[in-house]
Design an enzyme around this catalytic site. Sequence first.
Site, PDB file in Angstrom:
ATOM      1  N   SER A 162       0.766  -1.042   0.018  1.00 35.01           N
ATOM      2  CA  SER A 162       0.021  -0.001  -0.153  1.00 35.01           C
ATOM      3  C   SER A 162       0.764   1.396   0.044  1.00 35.01           C
ATOM      4  O   SER A 162       0.472   2.416  -0.899  1.00 35.01           O
ATOM      5  CB  SER A 162      -0.951  -0.074   1.332  1.00 35.01           C
ATOM      6  N   GLU A 208     -12.246   0.918   9.356  1.00 34.73           N
ATOM      7  CA  GLU A 208     -11.559  -0.278   9.781  1.00 34.73           C
ATOM      8  C   GLU A 208     -12.019  -1.250  10.717  1.00 34.73           C
ATOM      9  O   GLU A 208     -12.693  -0.830  11.610  1.00 34.73           O
ATOM     10  CB  GLU A 208      -9.929  -0.177   9.837  1.00 34.73           C
ATOM     11  N   ARG A 209     -11.792  -2.485  10.512  1.00 33.37           N
ATOM     12  CA  ARG A 209     -12.171  -3.360  11.827  1.00 33.37           C
ATOM     13  C   ARG A 209     -11.176  -2.942  12.844  1.00 33.37           C
ATOM     14  O   ARG A 209     -10.303  -2.237  12.848  1.00 33.37           O
ATOM     15  CB  ARG A 209     -11.718  -4.707  11.123  1.00 33.37           C
ATOM     16  N   ASP A 235     -17.591  -1.573  10.838  1.00 33.50           N
ATOM     17  CA  ASP A 235     -17.721  -2.831   9.746  1.00 33.50           C
ATOM     18  C   ASP A 235     -18.653  -2.158   8.540  1.00 33.50           C
ATOM     19  O   ASP A 235     -19.679  -1.702   8.675  1.00 33.50           O
ATOM     20  CB  ASP A 235     -18.770  -3.672  10.628  1.00 33.50           C
ATOM     21  N   PHE A 236     -18.120  -2.354   7.626  1.00 27.22           N
ATOM     22  CA  PHE A 236     -18.563  -1.875   6.204  1.00 27.22           C
ATOM     23  C   PHE A 236     -19.855  -2.657   5.858  1.00 27.22           C
ATOM     24  O   PHE A 236     -20.624  -2.177   5.093  1.00 27.22           O
ATOM     25  CB  PHE A 236     -17.733  -1.711   5.047  1.00 27.22           C
ATOM     26  N   LYS A 250      -9.863   0.832  -1.400  1.00 22.70           N
ATOM     27  CA  LYS A 250      -8.715   0.203  -2.226  1.00 22.70           C
ATOM     28  C   LYS A 250      -8.378  -1.280  -2.018  1.00 22.70           C
ATOM     29  O   LYS A 250      -8.469  -1.545  -0.548  1.00 22.70           O
ATOM     30  CB  LYS A 250      -7.464   1.292  -2.065  1.00 22.70           C
ATOM     31  N   HIS A 254     -12.009  -6.848  -3.611  1.00 25.05           N
ATOM     32  CA  HIS A 254     -11.438  -8.062  -4.398  1.00 25.05           C
ATOM     33  C   HIS A 254     -11.492  -9.144  -3.432  1.00 25.05           C
ATOM     34  O   HIS A 254     -11.144 -10.416  -3.823  1.00 25.05           O
ATOM     35  CB  HIS A 254     -10.212  -7.821  -5.020  1.00 25.05           C
TER      36      HIS A 254
HETATM   37  C1  SAM Z   1      -6.673  -6.230   1.590  1.00 25.68           C
HETATM   38  S1  SAM Z   1      -6.947  -5.193   2.602  1.00 25.68           S
HETATM   39  C2  SAM Z   1      -6.706  -3.546   1.908  1.00 25.68           C
HETATM   40  C3  SAM Z   1      -6.557  -2.522   2.889  1.00 25.68           C
HETATM   41  C4  SAM Z   1      -6.281  -0.980   2.256  1.00 25.68           C
HETATM   42  N1  SAM Z   1      -7.377  -0.375   1.647  1.00 25.68           N
HETATM   43  C5  SAM Z   1      -4.880  -1.103   1.603  1.00 25.68           C
HETATM   44  O1  SAM Z   1      -5.021  -1.022   0.145  1.00 25.68           O
HETATM   45  O2  SAM Z   1      -3.931  -1.432   1.977  1.00 25.68           O
HETATM   46  C6  SAM Z   1      -8.521  -5.222   3.190  1.00 25.68           C
HETATM   47  C7  SAM Z   1      -9.062  -4.625   4.219  1.00 25.68           C
HETATM   48  O3  SAM Z   1     -10.308  -4.671   4.565  1.00 25.68           O
HETATM   49  C8  SAM Z   1     -10.786  -4.631   5.784  1.00 25.68           C
HETATM   50  N2  SAM Z   1     -12.013  -5.224   6.199  1.00 25.68           N
HETATM   51  C9  SAM Z   1     -12.519  -6.457   6.020  1.00 25.68           C
HETATM   52  N3  SAM Z   1     -13.405  -6.888   6.556  1.00 25.68           N
HETATM   53  C10 SAM Z   1     -13.859  -5.375   6.869  1.00 25.68           C
HETATM   54  C11 SAM Z   1     -15.296  -4.936   7.322  1.00 25.68           C
HETATM   55  N4  SAM Z   1     -16.108  -5.797   7.603  1.00 25.68           N
HETATM   56  N5  SAM Z   1     -15.197  -3.700   7.679  1.00 25.68           N
HETATM   57  C12 SAM Z   1     -14.007  -2.833   7.533  1.00 25.68           C
HETATM   58  N6  SAM Z   1     -12.924  -3.249   7.033  1.00 25.68           N
HETATM   59  C13 SAM Z   1     -13.004  -4.502   6.697  1.00 25.68           C
HETATM   60  C14 SAM Z   1      -9.451  -5.588   6.364  1.00 25.68           C
HETATM   61  O4  SAM Z   1      -9.179  -5.136   7.715  1.00 25.68           O
HETATM   62  C15 SAM Z   1      -8.393  -5.271   5.459  1.00 25.68           C
HETATM   63  O5  SAM Z   1      -7.534  -4.101   6.063  1.00 25.68           O
END
Ligand code: SAM
Length: 345
Positions: A162, A208-209, A235-236, A250, A254
Amino acid sequence: MTEHVGPVDKAVNKEMVALLQGAWRSRAIHVATELGLPDLLAEGERTVDELAAATDTHAPTLGRLLRALTTFGVFRRLPDGRTYAQSPLSAVLVSTPGNAESTDARFMAAGWHWAAWGELLHTVRTGTSSFEVANDGVSFWELTKTDPDAKQRFNAAMSAVSLEESADIARAYDFSSARHVVDVAGGLGSLLAAILTAHPAVRGTLLERPEIVPLARELLGKADVEGRYETVAGDFFEEVPAGADVYTIKRALHDWDDATIVRILRRIREAMRPDSVLLVIEGVVDEDSDQEALFRGLLLTVLVGGQDRPESDYRALAEEAGFTIRRGIPVGDGGLRIIEAVPMA
Ligand SMILES: C[S@@+](CC[C@H](N)C(=O)[O-])C[C@H]1O[C@@H](n2cnc3c(N)ncnc32)[C@H](O)[C@@H]1O
């Protein structure tokens, strides 16, 4: 009927044997990284016995591992046959902070990561993650929440990637007319830090979590953005902070299947004003993508049941969630795209 095997075929067979052994070569690199051999040899040449003493390993077997690794350029064996030195390839794995390759190596080296690939057949049969099957029913998200070592390995790998791309994104898109940006699933905060650093009049919120938020606060605390950001532990699937000008998400969509992506995008849409903008930022792939991108796409399915997709799929999913697509903006030359969308009127 058995075909005649001539000299050319033998070369092909040899190539296949090398490919079949590819997993062993990877594992040997993982183990060397776990033992910290690249770091030890960064300090200077060492004999096998010295390396074995420093890593608490069986010297003759460590010697055979090192010898095997040198056959493809990882470490160098000196003429005395007992002393090893760093090579350009092994130097890539030295654990300096933010080094994407070394953090990736530690992520891949974890037993649970390797075990999940071991169940690839399950993923190919079902189209779902093999992580739980390989790890006593524990999901990737659960493990990276509850196990400190898994959490550290995942976060370090995520953050290194990132950091590299966030500054590019902040340059590729003009955030200057936004007053408030919400980064949904903003990870360790590097994208938000890059946007706020590049645009001193913008303020930001990171969602974020809960277990990730303290790490994001640490990174944002070190950036020169004091007083312009807040973090939300949430929690999204439940709620996204409302009313910002720009929403970013971002490399988080995926991780999920199509129906779940639409759910997440709908939550974001509910939080947006009619004139807010959403930026879906993802690595896009198609059938012509390179080997690395194609295998990383498979990794997503193995670990979490997600996948990288062509840009057209993200556009279609955003439309299904009630967005109109404005445009796609390439970032760098590695297949990363910003897809700009607005709520449908
Ligand atoms: C692959 S990471 C990407 C993080 C960041 N956007 C980046 O590009 O570095 C996916 C992120 O989704 C977050 N995530 C997963 N489930 C989530 C939820 N229910 N609510 C909020 N965030 C969540 C994870 O904690 C993780 O940091």
